[in-house]
Design an enzyme around this catalytic site. Structure first.
Site, PDB file in Angstrom:
ATOM      1  N   GLU A  34     -11.948  21.279 -42.487  1.00  0.00           N
ATOM      2  CA  GLU A  34     -13.066  20.337 -42.469  1.00  0.00           C
ATOM      3  C   GLU A  34     -13.630  20.150 -41.070  1.00  0.00           C
ATOM      4  O   GLU A  34     -14.838  20.010 -40.885  1.00  0.00           O
ATOM      5  CB  GLU A  34     -12.659  19.004 -43.079  1.00  0.00           C
ATOM      6  CG  GLU A  34     -12.376  19.059 -44.577  1.00  0.00           C
ATOM      7  CD  GLU A  34     -13.591  19.495 -45.401  1.00  0.00           C
ATOM      8  OE1 GLU A  34     -14.721  19.484 -44.892  1.00  0.00           O
ATOM      9  OE2 GLU A  34     -13.388  19.857 -46.577  1.00  0.00           O
ATOM     10  N   TYR A 117     -17.838  11.560 -43.661  1.00  0.00           N
ATOM     11  CA  TYR A 117     -17.701  12.721 -44.533  1.00  0.00           C
ATOM     12  C   TYR A 117     -16.278  13.271 -44.514  1.00  0.00           C
ATOM     13  O   TYR A 117     -15.645  13.454 -45.562  1.00  0.00           O
ATOM     14  CB  TYR A 117     -18.687  13.848 -44.160  1.00  0.00           C
ATOM     15  CG  TYR A 117     -18.225  15.143 -44.790  1.00  0.00           C
ATOM     16  CD1 TYR A 117     -18.415  15.343 -46.150  1.00  0.00           C
ATOM     17  CD2 TYR A 117     -17.496  16.082 -44.068  1.00  0.00           C
ATOM     18  CE1 TYR A 117     -17.913  16.484 -46.769  1.00  0.00           C
ATOM     19  CE2 TYR A 117     -16.988  17.215 -44.682  1.00  0.00           C
ATOM     20  CZ  TYR A 117     -17.207  17.410 -46.024  1.00  0.00           C
ATOM     21  OH  TYR A 117     -16.698  18.516 -46.636  1.00  0.00           O
ATOM     22  N   ASP A 135     -21.928  15.019 -48.356  1.00  0.00           N
ATOM     23  CA  ASP A 135     -22.365  15.832 -47.227  1.00  0.00           C
ATOM     24  C   ASP A 135     -23.837  16.188 -47.451  1.00  0.00           C
ATOM     25  O   ASP A 135     -24.479  15.674 -48.364  1.00  0.00           O
ATOM     26  CB  ASP A 135     -21.499  17.091 -47.109  1.00  0.00           C
ATOM     27  CG  ASP A 135     -21.842  18.099 -48.195  1.00  0.00           C
ATOM     28  OD1 ASP A 135     -22.337  17.681 -49.260  1.00  0.00           O
ATOM     29  OD2 ASP A 135     -21.643  19.304 -47.981  1.00  0.00           O
ATOM     30  N   CYS A 190     -28.566  24.974 -55.371  1.00  0.00           N
ATOM     31  CA  CYS A 190     -29.572  23.963 -55.021  1.00  0.00           C
ATOM     32  C   CYS A 190     -29.722  23.917 -53.502  1.00  0.00           C
ATOM     33  O   CYS A 190     -29.514  22.894 -52.863  1.00  0.00           O
ATOM     34  CB  CYS A 190     -29.153  22.606 -55.585  1.00  0.00           C
ATOM     35  SG  CYS A 190     -30.462  21.348 -55.549  1.00  0.00           S
ATOM     36  N   CYS A 206     -32.598  18.109 -64.607  1.00  0.00           N
ATOM     37  CA  CYS A 206     -32.904  17.796 -63.206  1.00  0.00           C
ATOM     38  C   CYS A 206     -34.188  16.974 -63.114  1.00  0.00           C
ATOM     39  O   CYS A 206     -35.263  17.416 -63.541  1.00  0.00           O
ATOM     40  CB  CYS A 206     -33.056  19.088 -62.406  1.00  0.00           C
ATOM     41  SG  CYS A 206     -33.566  18.819 -60.691  1.00  0.00           S
TER      42      CYS A 206
END
Length: 289
Positions: A34, A117, A135, A190, A206
DNA sequence: GAGACGTGGGT
DNA sequence: TACCCAAGTCT
Protein backbone atom coordinates in the site's frame (compact mmCIF):
# COMPACT_ATOMS: atom_id res chain seq x y z
CA UNK A 1 -29.15 1.91 -5.78
CA UNK A 2 -26.90 -0.95 -4.73
CA UNK A 3 -23.98 -1.83 -6.93
CA UNK A 4 -22.45 -4.43 -4.63
CA UNK A 5 -23.93 -7.68 -6.04
CA UNK A 6 -22.86 -6.97 -9.61
CA UNK A 7 -19.46 -5.69 -8.51
CA UNK A 8 -18.77 -8.69 -6.29
CA UNK A 9 -19.74 -11.17 -8.99
CA UNK A 10 -17.63 -9.34 -11.55
CA UNK A 11 -14.68 -9.10 -9.17
CA UNK A 12 -14.70 -12.79 -8.28
CA UNK A 13 -14.63 -13.68 -11.98
CA UNK A 14 -12.23 -11.02 -13.22
CA UNK A 15 -9.82 -9.98 -10.46
CA UNK A 16 -6.16 -9.78 -11.35
CA UNK A 17 -3.77 -12.30 -9.85
CA UNK A 18 -1.78 -9.84 -7.76
CA UNK A 19 0.80 -10.86 -5.13
CA UNK A 20 -1.05 -9.24 -2.24
CA UNK A 21 -4.16 -11.24 -3.07
CA UNK A 22 -2.45 -14.58 -2.56
CA UNK A 23 -3.53 -16.78 0.34
CA UNK A 24 -1.26 -16.27 3.32
CA UNK A 25 0.21 -12.97 2.12
CA UNK A 26 1.32 -11.28 5.37
CA UNK A 27 -0.17 -8.07 6.76
CA UNK A 28 3.29 -6.55 6.57
CA UNK A 29 3.34 -7.29 2.85
CA UNK A 30 -0.02 -5.59 2.45
CA UNK A 31 1.29 -2.57 4.32
CA UNK A 32 4.42 -2.35 2.16
CA UNK A 33 2.37 -2.79 -1.01
CA UNK A 34 0.00 0.00 0.00
CA UNK A 35 2.89 2.39 0.63
CA UNK A 36 4.32 1.58 -2.77
CA UNK A 37 0.93 1.91 -4.47
CA UNK A 38 0.43 5.46 -3.22
CA UNK A 39 0.52 7.18 -6.61
CA UNK A 40 2.61 4.51 -8.30
CA UNK A 41 1.12 2.05 -10.85
CA UNK A 42 0.77 -1.65 -10.00
CA UNK A 43 3.12 -2.89 -12.72
CA UNK A 44 5.98 -0.84 -11.33
CA UNK A 45 5.30 -1.89 -7.75
CA UNK A 46 5.27 -5.67 -8.19
CA UNK A 47 9.00 -6.32 -8.75
CA UNK A 48 10.07 -3.80 -6.12
CA UNK A 49 7.68 -5.29 -3.56
CA UNK A 50 9.04 -8.80 -4.07
CA UNK A 51 12.62 -7.64 -3.53
CA UNK A 52 11.61 -5.62 -0.50
CA UNK A 53 9.83 -8.49 1.26
CA UNK A 54 12.62 -10.92 0.50
CA UNK A 55 15.10 -8.56 2.11
CA UNK A 56 12.87 -7.39 4.96
CA UNK A 57 10.29 -10.12 5.72
CA UNK A 58 9.09 -8.42 8.92
CA UNK A 59 8.81 -4.86 10.27
CA UNK A 60 11.63 -5.61 12.72
CA UNK A 61 13.93 -6.55 9.83
CA UNK A 62 13.39 -3.20 8.16
CA UNK A 63 13.60 -1.33 11.45
CA UNK A 64 17.07 -2.78 12.05
CA UNK A 65 18.38 -1.40 8.75
CA UNK A 66 19.36 2.25 8.25
CA UNK A 67 16.90 4.55 6.45
CA UNK A 68 19.46 4.94 3.65
CA UNK A 69 18.99 1.28 2.73
CA UNK A 70 15.24 1.85 2.48
CA UNK A 71 15.71 4.86 0.21
CA UNK A 72 18.07 2.89 -2.03
CA UNK A 73 15.78 -0.14 -2.20
CA UNK A 74 12.91 2.20 -3.06
CA UNK A 75 14.83 2.80 -6.25
CA UNK A 76 12.81 4.87 -8.72
CA UNK A 77 9.28 4.29 -7.46
CA UNK A 78 8.93 8.03 -6.94
CA UNK A 79 8.03 10.17 -3.92
CA UNK A 80 11.01 8.78 -1.96
CA UNK A 81 9.84 10.18 1.35
CA UNK A 82 7.45 7.25 1.25
CA UNK A 83 10.53 5.06 1.77
CA UNK A 84 11.45 7.14 4.80
CA UNK A 85 7.88 6.97 6.10
CA UNK A 86 7.80 3.21 5.58
CA UNK A 87 11.01 2.81 7.53
CA UNK A 88 9.69 4.99 10.35
CA UNK A 89 6.49 2.99 10.26
CA UNK A 90 8.46 -0.24 10.70
CA UNK A 91 10.28 1.28 13.66
CA UNK A 92 7.01 2.34 15.28
CA UNK A 93 5.42 -1.09 14.72
CA UNK A 94 8.49 -2.79 16.16
CA UNK A 95 8.86 -0.52 19.17
CA UNK A 96 5.25 0.24 20.04
CA UNK A 97 3.18 -2.64 18.66
CA UNK A 98 5.30 -5.72 19.37
CA UNK A 99 6.22 -5.98 15.73
CA UNK A 100 2.64 -6.68 14.69
CA UNK A 101 0.92 -4.56 12.03
CA UNK A 102 -2.13 -3.04 13.76
CA UNK A 103 -5.57 -4.00 12.48
CA UNK A 104 -7.72 -1.09 13.60
CA UNK A 105 -8.06 2.11 11.62
CA UNK A 106 -7.30 4.64 14.39
CA UNK A 107 -4.05 2.90 15.37
CA UNK A 108 -3.00 2.57 11.75
CA UNK A 109 -3.74 6.26 11.22
CA UNK A 110 -1.32 7.15 14.00
CA UNK A 111 1.60 5.63 12.08
CA UNK A 112 3.84 7.73 9.81
CA UNK A 113 2.91 7.74 6.14
CA UNK A 114 -0.49 6.15 6.76
CA UNK A 115 -3.47 8.32 5.93
CA UNK A 116 -7.16 7.78 5.49
CA UNK A 117 -6.86 5.54 2.47
CA UNK A 118 -3.93 3.37 3.55
CA UNK A 119 -5.27 2.80 7.08
CA UNK A 120 -8.53 1.46 5.71
CA UNK A 121 -6.85 -0.53 2.95
CA UNK A 122 -4.69 -2.37 5.49
CA UNK A 123 -7.61 -2.99 7.85
CA UNK A 124 -9.71 -4.39 5.00
CA UNK A 125 -7.22 -6.20 2.79
CA UNK A 126 -4.96 -7.59 5.52
CA UNK A 127 -7.53 -8.22 8.24
CA UNK A 128 -10.98 -8.32 6.64
CA UNK A 129 -12.39 -5.47 8.72
CA UNK A 130 -15.69 -4.09 7.44
CA UNK A 131 -14.95 -0.41 6.75
CA UNK A 132 -15.16 1.57 3.52
CA UNK A 133 -11.97 1.95 1.47
CA UNK A 134 -11.93 5.03 -0.74
CA UNK A 135 -9.24 5.78 -3.27
CA UNK A 136 -9.29 7.66 -6.56
CA UNK A 137 -10.77 4.63 -8.36
CA UNK A 138 -13.58 4.24 -5.86
CA UNK A 139 -14.42 7.93 -6.00
CA UNK A 140 -14.68 7.80 -9.78
CA UNK A 141 -16.85 4.66 -9.84
CA UNK A 142 -19.19 6.02 -7.19
CA UNK A 143 -19.41 9.39 -8.93
CA UNK A 144 -20.51 7.69 -12.12
CA UNK A 145 -22.48 4.61 -11.10
CA UNK A 146 -24.21 6.09 -8.05
CA UNK A 147 -24.21 9.85 -8.52
CA UNK A 148 -24.46 10.07 -12.29
CA UNK A 149 -21.51 12.38 -12.71
CA UNK A 150 -18.67 12.13 -15.24
CA UNK A 151 -15.97 12.70 -12.60
CA UNK A 152 -15.84 12.90 -8.81
CA UNK A 153 -15.45 16.19 -6.99
CA UNK A 154 -12.36 16.89 -4.89
CA UNK A 155 -11.63 14.24 -2.23
CA UNK A 156 -13.87 14.79 0.77
CA UNK A 157 -13.97 12.19 3.54
CA UNK A 158 -17.25 13.47 4.91
CA UNK A 159 -18.84 12.79 1.55
CA UNK A 160 -16.83 9.86 0.20
CA UNK A 161 -16.73 7.56 3.23
CA UNK A 162 -20.47 7.53 3.98
CA UNK A 163 -21.18 7.04 0.29
CA UNK A 164 -18.97 3.95 0.09
CA UNK A 165 -20.20 2.76 3.49
CA UNK A 166 -23.74 2.85 2.10
CA UNK A 167 -22.66 0.37 -0.57
CA UNK A 168 -21.10 -2.19 1.78
CA UNK A 169 -23.12 -5.33 2.43
CA UNK A 170 -23.27 -6.77 5.95
CA UNK A 171 -21.43 -9.99 5.13
CA UNK A 172 -17.70 -9.63 5.81
CA UNK A 173 -16.54 -11.47 2.71
CA UNK A 174 -18.96 -9.59 0.47
CA UNK A 175 -17.94 -6.28 2.03
CA UNK A 176 -14.26 -7.09 1.41
CA UNK A 177 -14.94 -7.97 -2.21
CA UNK A 178 -17.07 -4.87 -2.67
CA UNK A 179 -14.17 -2.70 -1.53
CA UNK A 180 -11.68 -4.58 -3.67
CA UNK A 181 -14.10 -4.90 -6.57
CA UNK A 182 -15.01 -1.23 -6.84
CA UNK A 183 -11.32 -0.36 -6.82
CA UNK A 184 -10.59 -3.02 -9.41
CA UNK A 185 -13.45 -1.85 -11.58
CA UNK A 186 -12.14 1.69 -11.45
CA UNK A 187 -8.64 0.52 -12.31
CA UNK A 188 -9.58 -1.73 -15.23
CA UNK A 189 -12.95 -0.68 -16.64
CA UNK A 190 -14.31 2.57 -15.22
CA UNK A 191 -11.07 4.38 -15.99
CA UNK A 192 -10.63 8.13 -16.08
CA UNK A 193 -10.34 8.47 -19.86
CA UNK A 194 -12.24 6.24 -22.30
CA UNK A 195 -14.17 4.13 -19.77
CA UNK A 196 -14.95 0.68 -21.12
CA UNK A 197 -18.68 0.78 -20.55
CA UNK A 198 -19.13 -2.02 -23.10
CA UNK A 199 -17.63 -4.53 -20.67
CA UNK A 200 -18.81 -2.92 -17.42
CA UNK A 201 -20.97 -5.08 -15.13
CA UNK A 202 -22.81 -1.93 -13.99
CA UNK A 203 -23.68 -0.57 -17.43
CA UNK A 204 -27.41 -1.23 -17.12
CA UNK A 205 -27.64 0.35 -13.67
CA UNK A 206 -25.00 3.10 -13.97
CA UNK A 207 -26.54 6.46 -13.13
CA UNK A 208 -24.11 8.26 -15.43
CA UNK A 209 -24.83 6.01 -18.43
CA UNK A 210 -28.58 6.16 -17.77
CA UNK A 211 -28.34 9.95 -17.73
CA UNK A 212 -26.73 9.87 -21.16
CA UNK A 213 -23.13 10.24 -20.01
CA UNK A 214 -23.30 14.00 -19.33
CA UNK A 215 -20.09 16.03 -19.45
CA UNK A 216 -18.23 16.88 -16.26
CA UNK A 217 -19.69 20.04 -14.74
CA UNK A 218 -18.21 20.80 -11.28
CA UNK A 219 -14.88 22.52 -10.64
CA UNK A 220 -12.12 21.53 -13.08
CA UNK A 221 -9.95 18.70 -11.73
CA UNK A 222 -6.56 19.75 -10.41
CA UNK A 223 -3.89 19.64 -13.10
CA UNK A 224 -0.31 18.61 -12.50
CA UNK A 225 2.51 21.06 -12.81
CA UNK A 226 5.13 20.56 -15.47
CA UNK A 227 7.89 18.24 -14.29
CA UNK A 228 10.67 19.36 -16.63
CA UNK A 229 12.62 22.12 -14.92
CA UNK A 230 10.67 21.83 -11.67
CA UNK A 231 12.06 21.62 -8.16
CA UNK A 232 10.78 18.08 -8.10
CA UNK A 233 13.01 17.19 -11.01
CA UNK A 234 16.01 18.74 -9.29
CA UNK A 235 15.26 16.88 -6.07
CA UNK A 236 15.01 13.68 -8.07
CA UNK A 237 18.37 14.29 -9.74
CA UNK A 238 20.10 15.08 -6.47
CA UNK A 239 18.66 12.03 -4.78
CA UNK A 240 19.62 9.78 -7.69
CA UNK A 241 23.20 10.98 -7.28
CA UNK A 242 23.10 10.24 -3.56
CA UNK A 243 21.58 6.79 -4.02
CA UNK A 244 24.38 5.91 -6.39
CA UNK A 245 27.11 6.97 -3.96
CA UNK A 246 28.28 5.00 -0.94
CA UNK A 247 30.36 7.83 0.48
CA UNK A 248 28.18 10.84 -0.21
CA UNK A 249 28.69 13.71 -2.61
CA UNK A 250 30.40 17.07 -2.30
CA UNK A 251 28.79 20.42 -2.89
CA UNK A 252 30.93 20.72 -6.01
CA UNK A 253 29.62 17.43 -7.35
CA UNK A 254 26.07 18.65 -6.88
CA UNK A 255 26.81 21.62 -9.13
CA UNK A 256 27.22 19.18 -11.97
CA UNK A 257 23.79 17.74 -11.24
CA UNK A 258 22.01 21.10 -11.63
CA UNK A 259 24.15 24.12 -12.46
CA UNK A 260 21.56 26.80 -11.64
CA UNK A 261 22.44 27.70 -8.03
CA UNK A 262 19.20 29.15 -6.67
CA UNK A 263 17.01 26.23 -7.65
CA UNK A 264 19.69 23.72 -6.65
CA UNK A 265 19.94 25.28 -3.20
CA UNK A 266 16.17 25.32 -2.82
CA UNK A 267 15.86 21.65 -3.79
CA UNK A 268 18.69 20.64 -1.47
CA UNK A 269 17.20 22.60 1.42
CA UNK A 270 13.91 20.82 0.86
CA UNK A 271 15.57 17.41 0.89
CA UNK A 272 17.41 18.28 4.11
CA UNK A 273 14.19 19.49 5.70
CA UNK A 274 12.44 16.29 4.67
CA UNK A 275 15.21 14.18 6.18
CA UNK A 276 16.00 12.55 2.86
CA UNK A 277 19.48 14.07 2.91
CA UNK A 278 21.92 14.77 5.74
CA UNK A 279 25.27 16.53 5.91
CA UNK A 280 26.42 19.98 4.87
CA UNK A 281 28.59 21.94 2.45
CA UNK A 282 31.81 21.25 4.34
CA UNK A 283 31.66 17.46 4.78
CA UNK A 284 29.34 16.73 1.89
CA UNK A 285 25.88 15.25 1.65
CA UNK A 286 24.60 11.70 2.04
CA UNK A 287 21.48 9.65 2.58
CA UNK A 288 20.25 9.46 6.21
CA UNK A 289 21.60 6.78 8.49
C1' DG B 1 -7.02 23.49 2.32
C1' DA B 2 -4.37 24.38 -1.78
C1' DG B 3 -0.03 23.01 -3.18
C1' DA B 4 4.21 20.24 -2.91
C1' DC B 5 5.91 15.96 -3.66
C1' DG B 6 8.84 11.49 -8.51
C1' DT B 7 8.67 8.77 -12.16
C1' DG B 8 7.41 6.56 -16.31
C1' DG B 9 3.98 4.52 -19.46
C1' DG B 10 -0.19 5.35 -22.29
C1' DT B 11 -2.53 8.11 -25.85
C1' DT C 1 5.17 15.83 -29.15
C1' DA C 2 2.83 17.18 -25.14
C1' DC C 3 -0.34 16.00 -21.93
C1' DC C 4 -2.71 12.82 -18.92
C1' DC C 5 -2.65 9.93 -15.16
C1' DA C 6 -1.35 6.61 -11.28
C1' DA C 7 -4.33 1.99 -4.60
C1' DG C 8 -2.17 9.54 -1.26
C1' DT C 9 0.05 12.05 2.53
C1' DC C 10 1.57 15.99 4.70
C1' DT C 11 1.82 20.84 5.78
Amino acid sequence: MTISPAVVAWYRANKRDLPWRHEGFPAWGTLVSEFMLQQTPVVRVIPRLAEWLERWPTPADLASSPPSDAVRAWDRLGYPRRALNLHACAVAITDEHDGVVPSDVPTLLSLPGIGDYTARAIAVFAYGVRVPVVDTNVRRVLARAVEGRALPGPPNAKHDLPLMESQLPDDLSDAHDTNAGVMELGALVCVARNPRCDVCPLVDQCAWVLAGRPEHDGPPPRTQKKYEGSDRQVRGLILAELRASDVGVTAAELEAVWPEPVQRARALAGLLRDGLVTGGPVDGYQLPG
